[in-house]
Design a protein around this motif. Structure first.
Motif: not given
Length: 69
Positions: A4-18, A24-29, A33-38
């Motif tokens: 249902s979410a409308r904001n879907i950004l495709n990219g590649k994982v650049t870093e995972i900091v456990k 923290h998962v960093r995705i280069d879109i 531009v890097i999006v970071t998810a926790s």
């Protein structure tokens, strides 16, 4: 993937900091531009996330906060 979410950004994982329980998962879109998810460490394992893998940043929020100094 159908969600249902409308904001879907495709990219590649650049870093995972456990951390102890979350990562923290960093995705280069693109265009630098890097999006970071926790997310939980379990989620990282379940998704088999690793550097260089394609992933989506899915954003569904009612509020977005922005701050400056």
């Amino acid at each position: 993937m159908k969600i249902s979410a409308r904001n879907i950004l495709n990219g590649k994982v650049t870093e995972i900091v456990k951390g102890a329980t979350t990562s923290h998962v960093r995705i280069d879109i693109g265009s630098g531009v890097i999006v970071t998810a926790s997310i939980t460490n379990d989620a990282v394992a379940d998704l088999a996330l690793e550097k260089g893998k394609q992933a989506y940043a899915v954003i569904k929020a009612s509020d977005v906060m922005v701050g400056i100094d």
